[in-house]
Design an enzyme around this catalytic site. Structure first.
Site, mmCIF file in Angstrom:
data_model
loop_
_atom_site.group_PDB
_atom_site.id
_atom_site.type_symbol
_atom_site.label_atom_id
_atom_site.label_comp_id
_atom_site.label_asym_id
_atom_site.label_seq_id
_atom_site.Cartn_x
_atom_site.Cartn_y
_atom_site.Cartn_z
ATOM 1 N N ARG A 18 -6.976 11.444 -5.704
ATOM 2 C CA ARG A 18 -8.189 10.671 -5.431
ATOM 3 C C ARG A 18 -9.409 11.591 -5.452
ATOM 4 N NH1 ARG A 18 -11.935 8.889 -2.498
ATOM 5 N NH2 ARG A 18 -11.783 7.194 -0.990
ATOM 6 N N ASP B 100 -6.981 -2.789 -7.505
ATOM 7 C CA ASP B 100 -7.510 -3.462 -6.322
ATOM 8 C C ASP B 100 -7.767 -4.925 -6.643
ATOM 9 O OD1 ASP B 100 -8.502 -2.576 -3.502
ATOM 10 O OD2 ASP B 100 -9.889 -4.120 -4.188
ATOM 11 N N TYR C 5 -15.271 -11.718 -0.208
ATOM 12 C CA TYR C 5 -15.999 -10.478 -0.526
ATOM 13 C C TYR C 5 -17.180 -10.764 -1.449
ATOM 14 C CZ TYR C 5 -12.056 -8.018 1.568
ATOM 15 O OH TYR C 5 -11.117 -7.559 2.451
ATOM 16 N N ARG D 168 -3.657 6.537 1.087
ATOM 17 C CA ARG D 168 -4.184 7.721 1.776
ATOM 18 C C ARG D 168 -3.239 8.388 2.758
ATOM 19 N NH1 ARG D 168 -9.779 5.066 3.454
ATOM 20 N NH2 ARG D 168 -8.291 3.366 3.529
ATOM 21 N N ARG E 123 0.819 -1.224 0.000
ATOM 22 C CA ARG E 123 0.000 0.000 0.000
ATOM 23 C C ARG E 123 0.854 1.276 0.000
ATOM 24 N NH1 ARG E 123 -5.775 -0.672 1.661
ATOM 25 N NH2 ARG E 123 -6.202 -2.625 0.625
HETATM 26 O O1 CP3 Z 1 -0.105 -1.831 -2.428
HETATM 27 C C1 CP3 Z 1 -0.422 -0.933 -3.259
HETATM 28 O O2 CP3 Z 1 0.014 0.225 -3.188
HETATM 29 C C2 CP3 Z 1 -1.248 -1.336 -4.470
HETATM 30 C C3 CP3 Z 1 -2.620 -1.068 -4.415
HETATM 31 C C4 CP3 Z 1 -3.582 -1.974 -3.650
HETATM 32 C C5 CP3 Z 1 -4.817 -1.504 -3.175
HETATM 33 N N1 CP3 Z 1 -5.516 -2.552 -2.666
HETATM 34 C C6 CP3 Z 1 -5.274 -0.114 -3.253
HETATM 35 C C7 CP3 Z 1 -6.392 0.314 -2.406
HETATM 36 C C8 CP3 Z 1 -3.517 -3.339 -3.360
HETATM 37 C C9 CP3 Z 1 -2.393 -4.332 -3.604
HETATM 38 C C10 CP3 Z 1 -4.759 -3.694 -2.733
HETATM 39 C C11 CP3 Z 1 -5.094 -5.074 -2.311
HETATM 40 C C12 CP3 Z 1 -6.313 -5.333 -1.537
HETATM 41 N N2 CP3 Z 1 -7.535 -4.736 -1.657
HETATM 42 C C13 CP3 Z 1 -6.429 -6.358 -0.573
HETATM 43 C C14 CP3 Z 1 -5.361 -7.354 -0.224
HETATM 44 C C15 CP3 Z 1 -4.244 -6.764 0.546
HETATM 45 C C16 CP3 Z 1 -4.592 -6.332 1.921
HETATM 46 O O3 CP3 Z 1 -4.431 -5.125 2.199
HETATM 47 O O4 CP3 Z 1 -4.958 -7.197 2.731
HETATM 48 C C17 CP3 Z 1 -7.742 -6.312 -0.076
HETATM 49 C C18 CP3 Z 1 -8.327 -7.222 1.008
HETATM 50 C C19 CP3 Z 1 -8.445 -5.308 -0.790
HETATM 51 C C20 CP3 Z 1 -9.883 -4.954 -0.687
HETATM 52 C C21 CP3 Z 1 -10.061 -3.545 -0.336
HETATM 53 N N3 CP3 Z 1 -9.804 -2.482 -1.181
HETATM 54 C C22 CP3 Z 1 -10.505 -3.010 0.899
HETATM 55 C C23 CP3 Z 1 -10.874 -3.843 2.113
HETATM 56 C C24 CP3 Z 1 -10.506 -1.609 0.758
HETATM 57 C C25 CP3 Z 1 -10.956 -0.584 1.738
HETATM 58 C C26 CP3 Z 1 -9.797 -0.351 2.645
HETATM 59 C C27 CP3 Z 1 -9.863 0.978 3.322
HETATM 60 O O5 CP3 Z 1 -8.859 1.241 3.988
HETATM 61 O O6 CP3 Z 1 -10.840 1.723 3.172
HETATM 62 C C28 CP3 Z 1 -10.028 -1.301 -0.542
HETATM 63 C C29 CP3 Z 1 -9.818 0.063 -1.106
HETATM 64 C C30 CP3 Z 1 -8.419 0.430 -1.442
HETATM 65 N N4 CP3 Z 1 -7.604 -0.329 -2.225
HETATM 66 C C31 CP3 Z 1 -7.726 1.621 -1.091
HETATM 67 C C32 CP3 Z 1 -6.463 1.566 -1.712
HETATM 68 C C33 CP3 Z 1 -5.384 2.621 -1.693
HETATM 69 C C34 CP3 Z 1 -8.301 2.771 -0.268
HETATM 70 C C35 CP3 Z 1 -9.209 3.499 -1.199
HETATM 71 C C36 CP3 Z 1 -9.364 4.961 -0.897
HETATM 72 O O7 CP3 Z 1 -10.253 5.276 -0.121
HETATM 73 O O8 CP3 Z 1 -8.612 5.755 -1.486
#
Ligand code: CP3
Length: 353
Positions: free
Chosen positions: A40, A77, A154, A31, A27
């Site tokens: 964003r 994602d 999910y 944010r 990540r």
């Molecule tokens: O690592 C990176 O920089 C690459 C980008 C990346 C994102 N999601 C961007 C993202 C990667 C590799 C993921 C993987 C992901 N997404 C996983 C597996 C890895 C982990 O963290 O366990 C999972 C379970 C998801 C599903 C997902 N996507 C969730 C649960 C959420 C909400 C999380 C939150 O904090 O609100 C997302 C959204 C998401 N994916 C964000 C980002 C940067 C936040 C979105 C935002 O509000 O800008």
């Protein structure tokens, strides 16, 4: 193709010698960076950001401008795959991901089919090509997907879950139907990842965030076996180089022993297992990636440096370590603290090589 100027990550993932330990951060685009929040906001919402190759490229590059990182990771994602399967992904403010049409019965599973990924996920491959052009060989680009089990939680629960009641019910009462759903996700994911490689991804990571919620036998059947199918189907060579594959089951612990047998090149390790133990479990057959607790980044520079020192010492001497956190950096982290971590890895890791 442009020559790769920094191949430390690819070497370490293949357990080849390097002069220091390479690092990237799960990540790393996100944010906690004010410049991410700005883009964003400009995109409107998270999925619009993912679907816009120029903006997805911009946020991928942001952490590389701030820090001396050894890899970029595609901004996207894991839930793009079920979206392509027709489930209707959306993000509710403050609530995380949701699906309009979750898959909760054997009848709904029967209606799923592998989609044409070039049509449904073409925006991801466009982003990969755009990022590769922008990187210009600076560091390698990691492509990724979720594990079928993690993505499946999910799809079935309809969003984030703590206990996984519906999918665990399926595992108990209709295991063959669950197998067939996971098979469709695995086949779609294989095509998806191979198209990322064809577009320019130079390493692949599979995120299995929720595999360790399963008891061992169920882990082997519903989490590891579908990941194995993906590993078996992946393109492992492109542009004259091997494409390393990293599997990451968060909380894997002794399951790391089973994961080695998939034929992956590297395993992600979270902070609940020491790298010294992980190295014993895996017998140096694969590289290891991890594993500082992301919570350490809330502490003082001294504590962060000590955390880096301890992590490097726990892996010990020799090739095959990629420094990372044990899970993603959280939105509350001060970007200056990430700089402390990065500098500490650069400064303290050469003595282990
Ligand atoms: O690592 C990176 O920089 C690459 C980008 C990346 C994102 N999601 C961007 C993202 C990667 C590799 C993921 C993987 C992901 N997404 C996983 C597996 C890895 C982990 O963290 O366990 C999972 C379970 C998801 C599903 C997902 N996507 C969730 C649960 C959420 C909400 C999380 C939150 O904090 O609100 C997302 C959204 C998401 N994916 C964000 C980002 C940067 C936040 C979105 C935002 O509000 O800008």
């Amino acid at each position: 193709m442009t020559e790769l100027k920094n191949d430390l990550l690819l070497k370490a993932l293949l357990r080849e010698p390097t002069e220091r330990t390479p690092l990237w951060i799960m990540r790393q685009a996100g944010r906690y960076l004010p410049e991410y929040r700005e883009v964003r906001a400009q995109a409107g919402d998270f999925m619009s950001l993912c679907r816009n190759p120029e903006l997805a490229c911009e946020v991928t590059m942001q952490p590389l401008r701030r820090y001396k990182l050894d890899a970029a990771i595609l901004f996207s994602d894991i839930l793009t795959v079920p979206d392509a399967l027709g489930l209707g992904l959306y993000f509710e403010a403050g609530e995380g991901p949701k699906f309009e049409r979750p898959v909760q019965s054997t009848a709904q599973i029967g209606k799923l089919a592998v989609p044409d990924v070039s049509e449904t996920l073409g925006y991801v491959f466009d982003a990969v090509r755009t990022i590769r052009r922008e990187l210009d060989g600076q560091v390698p680009l990691i492509g990724f997907a979720g594990s079928p089990w993690t993505v499946g939680t999910y799809m079935v629960e309809g969003g984030s879950s703590r206990e996984f009641p519906i999918i665990k019910g399926l595992a108990a009462e209709a295991p063959a139907a669950l197998d067939s759903m996971l098979d469709i996700v695995a086949r779609t994911t294989t095509e998806y990842l191979n198209a990322q490689v064809e577009a320019g991804a130079q390493a692949i990571m599979i995120f299995d965030t929720w595999g360790s919620a399963l008891e061992r036998d169920d882990y082997l059947r519903f989490s590891l076996a579908p990941m194995q199918k993906i590993v078996d189907g992946l393109t492992r060579q492109n542009e004259g180089r091997r494409i390393p594959v990293i599997l990451f089951t968060k909380g894997a612990g002794v399951l790391l022993k089973d994961m080695v047998a998939t034929g992956c090149d590297a395993l992600g390790v979270d902070w609940t297992t020491s790298l010294a133990d992980a190295r014993q479990y895996t017998g140096d057959k694969v590289a290891l990636q991890g594993n500082l607790d992301p919570a350490t980044l809330r502490e003082s520079p001294e504590v962060i440096r000590q955390g880096v020192a301890d992590t490097l010492a726990s892996y010990g001497k020799g090739p095959g370590h990629v420094f990372n956190l044990g899970h993603g950096v959280t939105p509350d982290i001060d970007p200056d603290h990430v700089a402390v971590l990065v500098d500490a890895v650069h400064e303290l890791s050469p003595q282990y090589h």
